[in-house]
Design a protein around this motif. Structure first.
Motif, mmCIF file in Angstrom:
data_model
loop_
_atom_site.group_PDB
_atom_site.id
_atom_site.type_symbol
_atom_site.label_atom_id
_atom_site.label_comp_id
_atom_site.label_asym_id
_atom_site.label_seq_id
_atom_site.Cartn_x
_atom_site.Cartn_y
_atom_site.Cartn_z
ATOM 1 N N UNK A 1 66.253 29.743 32.288
ATOM 2 C CA UNK A 1 66.455 30.251 32.078
ATOM 3 C C UNK A 1 66.966 30.928 30.620
ATOM 4 N N UNK A 2 66.505 31.920 30.127
ATOM 5 C CA UNK A 2 67.212 32.887 29.307
ATOM 6 C C UNK A 2 68.639 32.982 28.868
ATOM 7 N N UNK B 1 77.582 32.959 33.845
ATOM 8 C CA UNK B 1 77.683 31.662 34.832
ATOM 9 C C UNK B 1 76.966 31.469 35.750
ATOM 10 N N UNK B 2 76.397 29.943 35.556
ATOM 11 C CA UNK B 2 75.685 29.867 36.657
ATOM 12 C C UNK B 2 76.679 28.225 37.174
ATOM 13 N N UNK B 3 75.743 27.607 38.212
ATOM 14 C CA UNK B 3 77.157 26.630 38.492
ATOM 15 C C UNK B 3 76.250 25.826 39.909
ATOM 16 N N UNK B 4 75.271 24.422 39.183
ATOM 17 C CA UNK B 4 75.781 23.659 40.359
ATOM 18 C C UNK B 4 76.718 22.218 41.108
ATOM 19 N N UNK C 1 74.137 31.183 41.036
ATOM 20 C CA UNK C 1 73.454 32.307 40.461
ATOM 21 C C UNK C 1 73.563 33.216 40.332
ATOM 22 N N UNK C 2 73.379 34.284 39.575
ATOM 23 C CA UNK C 2 73.675 35.679 39.446
ATOM 24 C C UNK C 2 72.617 36.218 39.889
ATOM 25 N N UNK D 1 76.576 39.544 42.303
ATOM 26 C CA UNK D 1 76.492 40.329 42.393
ATOM 27 C C UNK D 1 77.134 40.432 40.614
ATOM 28 N N UNK D 2 77.045 41.165 39.569
ATOM 29 C CA UNK D 2 77.408 41.607 38.516
ATOM 30 C C UNK D 2 78.538 42.289 38.678
#
Length: 390
Positions: free
Chosen positions: A54-55, A60-63, A75-76, A96-97
């Protein structure tokens, strides 16, 4: 969260089995390193293991990949549907934001019973701010360094990955031909980039990890300078380098041109670049160290007397990329002292460029695949400097 309107894995770059194999290999490496769970934050590694792209990776994202059990993907909410479309992951952990993503991640880790385990993270990751790391350490205690573990799996490409890189190389060829064709007196470097990117995108390219590097006249003598509305005049050098992308896999290409009369030193330097590139290509053989192509290229440049005009590595790994780079140079370089053995399936971009700083740059490159006996360049655009009448 309801995702009935988005089909799971519908836009995945690979079938589900490919990711399962990658995850299995990653788990073996983690176990060997004494790690129970790895927090993966780099978008390239996340893509490699899951297919997520994703652009919006600026959020923040984490696996979290455990040696045993189901992974967790934090994931957001806005990116959740990209996750569904691009991966085969079910049950993502969606924040959530208004949430604090790091606290959200910590709660996920605690709820899965991982907080007391040996947890690692890539401490060299571009997308791991100091504040994020400190917050994780404060709440979870010691966090080990997992830098380079997942990257080991990305160095040698599968047949399916190589096909995507070769496809990207076709896009690059289309873009480079368009850029070279757009060179004329009065045209601007903006015009060249518009032609290059327009044609590459028309050919099939997606968004790339880094912008084209295009400059004309004296501005071409500044490394990594790029378009800025400069007009091409008679007797000007033109420098063009670009990448294109297919399913996040990149290929890159460098070419140069001269409108009008090129000074003899530029002609000599460009010929040296041609010879240096070919020497590097000829030196690529399975079992040889990654230093060998660099040393071969450097020897050609040194013999020609241009040592001070070439102060860099000869090449770098290329494959999965997100901005800010189109290469995988943080994984593997072709440079002095790099003892990693070349293996079939490795892919490199080899840019041989020399310059007189502030005056001009000449150069040529290829994206190559290491084969069983040597390597195979992917580019189809003629290498010699394009000479045009003013």
């Amino acid at each position: 969260m309801d995702s009935a309107g988005v089909l799971q894995g519908a836009e995945s770059a690979f079938p589900k089995a490919e990711y399962e194999q990658r995850v299995a290999r990653a788990r073996r490496l983690l176990e060997a390193a004494g790690i129970d769970a790895m927090i993966v934050t780099g978008p390239e590694n996340i893509f490699y293991l899951t297919g997520q792209q994703t652009p919006g990776y600026y959020t923040f994202q984490a696996l979290v990949l455990p040696v045993d059990g189901e992974p967790a993907f934090v994931v957001r909410q806005l990116e959740y549907f990209n996750l569904v479309a691009n991966t085969f992951i079910s049950g993502a952990q969606v924040y959530q934001d208004g949430d604090q993503p790091v606290n959200f991640l910590v709660n996920v880790i605690k709820s899965r019973g991982w907080a007391s385990k040996r947890i690692a993270i890539d401490k060299r990751g571009w997308f791991l701010p100091v504040a994020t790391y400190e917050a994780l350490r404060d709440q979870l205690g010691e966090i080990r360094d997992g830098a380079g573990i997942i990257e080991q799996l990305r160095i040698v490409k599968s047949a399916a990955e190589l096909e995507k890189i070769a496809t990207a190389a076709g896009y690059v060829d289309a873009g480079m031909r368009a850029g070279l064709a757009a060179i004329k007196a009065g045209a601007s470097d903006n015009d060249l980039v518009a032609a290059m990117m327009g044609q590459a995108i028309a050919a099939g390219s997606e968004y790339v990890g880094m912008e084209p590097l295009v400059s004309v006249g004296r501005r071409s003598g500044v490394p990594h300078g790029t378009w800025r509305r400069s007009k091409i005049a008679a007797n000007d050098p033109v420098f063009l380098e670009m990448a294109a992308c297919h399913d996040r896999y990149h290929a890159a290409l460098m070419r140069c041109a001269w409108l009008g009369n090129a000074p003899q030193v530029a002609i000599d330097m460009e010929r040296t670049c041609q010879d240096g590139l070919q020497a590097a290509i000829d030196a690529i053989k399975p079992g040889e160290p990654c230093a060998a192509p660099h040393l071969a290229c450097q020897a050609v440049i040194d013999r020609a007397g241009y040592t001070e005009n070439f102060k860099k590595r000869a090449g770098y790994s290329i494959g999965i990329s997100f901005a800010p780079d189109w290469g995988e140079g943080g994984i593997l370089s072709l440079y002095t002292g790099v003892t990693t053995e070349l293996r079939p399936g490795m892919t490199f971009h080899i840019p041989a460029a020399v310059r007189i700083y502030g005056q001009f740059t000449v150069g040529v490159s290829e994206t190559v695949v290491v084969t069983e006996k040597g390597c195979r360049p992917l580019g189809k655009v003629a290498r010699p400097m394009l000479r045009l009448a003013a």
